[in-house]
Motif scaffolding. Structure first.
Motif, PDB file in Angstrom:
ATOM      1  N   GLN A 137       0.823  -1.204   0.000  1.00  0.00           N
ATOM      2  CA  GLN A 137       0.000   0.000   0.000  1.00  0.00           C
ATOM      3  C   GLN A 137       0.864   1.265   0.000  1.00  0.00           C
ATOM      4  O   GLN A 137       0.448   2.311  -0.469  1.00  0.00           O
ATOM      5  CB  GLN A 137      -0.933   0.000   1.199  1.00  0.00           C
ATOM      6  CG  GLN A 137      -1.980  -1.084   1.088  1.00  0.00           C
ATOM      7  CD  GLN A 137      -2.877  -1.125   2.314  1.00  0.00           C
ATOM      8  OE1 GLN A 137      -2.642  -0.420   3.290  1.00  0.00           O
ATOM      9  NE2 GLN A 137      -3.901  -1.951   2.253  1.00  0.00           N
ATOM     10  N   ASN A 138       2.038   1.183   0.545  1.00  0.00           N
ATOM     11  CA  ASN A 138       2.913   2.350   0.615  1.00  0.00           C
ATOM     12  C   ASN A 138       3.708   2.568  -0.669  1.00  0.00           C
ATOM     13  O   ASN A 138       4.295   3.622  -0.857  1.00  0.00           O
ATOM     14  CB  ASN A 138       3.881   2.213   1.796  1.00  0.00           C
ATOM     15  CG  ASN A 138       3.144   2.267   3.121  1.00  0.00           C
ATOM     16  OD1 ASN A 138       2.069   2.829   3.212  1.00  0.00           O
ATOM     17  ND2 ASN A 138       3.722   1.659   4.148  1.00  0.00           N
ATOM     18  N   VAL A 139       3.724   1.584  -1.563  1.00  0.00           N
ATOM     19  CA  VAL A 139       4.482   1.716  -2.803  1.00  0.00           C
ATOM     20  C   VAL A 139       3.664   2.530  -3.792  1.00  0.00           C
ATOM     21  O   VAL A 139       2.498   2.254  -4.040  1.00  0.00           O
ATOM     22  CB  VAL A 139       4.801   0.310  -3.380  1.00  0.00           C
ATOM     23  CG1 VAL A 139       5.511   0.455  -4.714  1.00  0.00           C
ATOM     24  CG2 VAL A 139       5.621  -0.480  -2.399  1.00  0.00           C
ATOM     25  N   GLU A 140       4.307   3.550  -4.394  1.00  0.00           N
ATOM     26  CA  GLU A 140       3.609   4.392  -5.361  1.00  0.00           C
ATOM     27  C   GLU A 140       3.810   3.823  -6.756  1.00  0.00           C
ATOM     28  O   GLU A 140       4.927   3.493  -7.146  1.00  0.00           O
ATOM     29  CB  GLU A 140       4.156   5.815  -5.306  1.00  0.00           C
ATOM     30  CG  GLU A 140       3.881   6.508  -4.001  1.00  0.00           C
ATOM     31  CD  GLU A 140       4.425   7.921  -4.004  1.00  0.00           C
ATOM     32  OE1 GLU A 140       4.580   8.505  -5.102  1.00  0.00           O
ATOM     33  OE2 GLU A 140       4.699   8.424  -2.931  1.00  0.00           O
ATOM     34  N   PRO A 141       2.730   3.749  -7.530  1.00  0.00           N
ATOM     35  CA  PRO A 141       2.883   3.245  -8.899  1.00  0.00           C
ATOM     36  C   PRO A 141       3.589   4.276  -9.765  1.00  0.00           C
ATOM     37  O   PRO A 141       3.380   5.478  -9.633  1.00  0.00           O
ATOM     38  CB  PRO A 141       1.446   3.014  -9.370  1.00  0.00           C
ATOM     39  CG  PRO A 141       0.603   3.852  -8.483  1.00  0.00           C
ATOM     40  CD  PRO A 141       1.340   3.995  -7.184  1.00  0.00           C
ATOM     41  N   VAL A 142       4.430   3.799 -10.644  1.00  0.00           N
ATOM     42  CA  VAL A 142       5.172   4.665 -11.548  1.00  0.00           C
ATOM     43  C   VAL A 142       4.346   4.843 -12.809  1.00  0.00           C
ATOM     44  O   VAL A 142       3.898   3.876 -13.406  1.00  0.00           O
ATOM     45  CB  VAL A 142       6.546   4.040 -11.882  1.00  0.00           C
ATOM     46  CG1 VAL A 142       7.319   4.927 -12.837  1.00  0.00           C
ATOM     47  CG2 VAL A 142       7.328   3.811 -10.605  1.00  0.00           C
ATOM     48  N   ALA A 143       4.158   6.081 -13.225  1.00  0.00           N
ATOM     49  CA  ALA A 143       3.339   6.365 -14.405  1.00  0.00           C
ATOM     50  C   ALA A 143       4.142   6.060 -15.665  1.00  0.00           C
ATOM     51  O   ALA A 143       5.322   6.378 -15.761  1.00  0.00           O
ATOM     52  CB  ALA A 143       2.886   7.815 -14.400  1.00  0.00           C
ATOM     53  N   ASN A 146       5.376   9.329 -17.674  1.00  0.00           N
ATOM     54  CA  ASN A 146       6.592   9.998 -17.205  1.00  0.00           C
ATOM     55  C   ASN A 146       7.820   9.313 -17.782  1.00  0.00           C
ATOM     56  O   ASN A 146       8.784   9.981 -18.141  1.00  0.00           O
ATOM     57  CB  ASN A 146       6.655   9.993 -15.679  1.00  0.00           C
ATOM     58  CG  ASN A 146       5.592  10.898 -15.079  1.00  0.00           C
ATOM     59  OD1 ASN A 146       5.089  11.785 -15.751  1.00  0.00           O
ATOM     60  ND2 ASN A 146       5.273  10.682 -13.811  1.00  0.00           N
TER      61      ASN A 146
END
Length: 165
Positions: A137-143, A146
């Motif tokens: 849950q703390n991991v941010e998805p990379v777009a 970008n």
């Protein structure tokens, strides 16, 4: 040949005593009688032709009906064969589905999975102290956008550096 009478003619020898036949009558041409006979012949011919056409028409109609029935039964037979073939395929597919369900249940067993992993794939069971747990849950998805724009900028900047430096 001797003629005894004008009305009776004798053919052959008298010893054989041939039968006597009357001489043919002379035809007297009467236009009224001839016309009546022609009309009668035309009428009888028309009646015969109509009977002939009715008879042949009924035969043709019966033939057309018969061919239609035979053709229809042929198409029904072909459809039944196709239905039977499809039912057999459905039966085979159901058997395959059941076999795959059984196989899936077999792979759902964690003990079987561990056995295959250790024996066939030569994997080692991890020790509890070496395991690392990650909170997803703390991991941010990379777009993805970008990355594409950065690649474009990096490429452009590399070309710029090569040309102007």
């Amino acid at each position: 040949m001797e003629v005894e009478n004008r009305k009776i003619a004798v053919s052959g020898s008298n010893a054989l005593k041939a039968a006597a036949r009357p001489l043919p009558k002379e035809r007297v041409k009467n236009p009224e009688i001839d016309r009546q006979r022609k009309e009668e012949r035309r009428k009888t011919r028309k009646v015969k032709i109509l009977k002939f056409l009715k008879f042949n028409g009924s035969i043709v109609a019966a033939g057309v009906v018969g061919l239609t029935i035979v053709g229809r039964y042929g198409s029904i037979y072909a459809d039944q064969k196709e239905i039977i073939s499809l039912q057999e395929k459905i039966h085979v597919m159901k058997e395959e589905s059941e076999a795959l369900s059984v196989k899936l249940l077999k792979y759902d067993n964690i003990a079987y999975i561990e056995e295959v992993a250790t024996k066939e794939l030569n994997m080692i069971k991890p020790k509890s102290g070496e395991a690392v747990y990650v909170d997803m849950q703390n991991v941010e998805p990379v777009a993805a956008e970008n990355n594409e724009t950065q690649k474009g900028k990096n490429l452009f900047s590399k070309i710029k550096d090569l040309l102007f430096n």
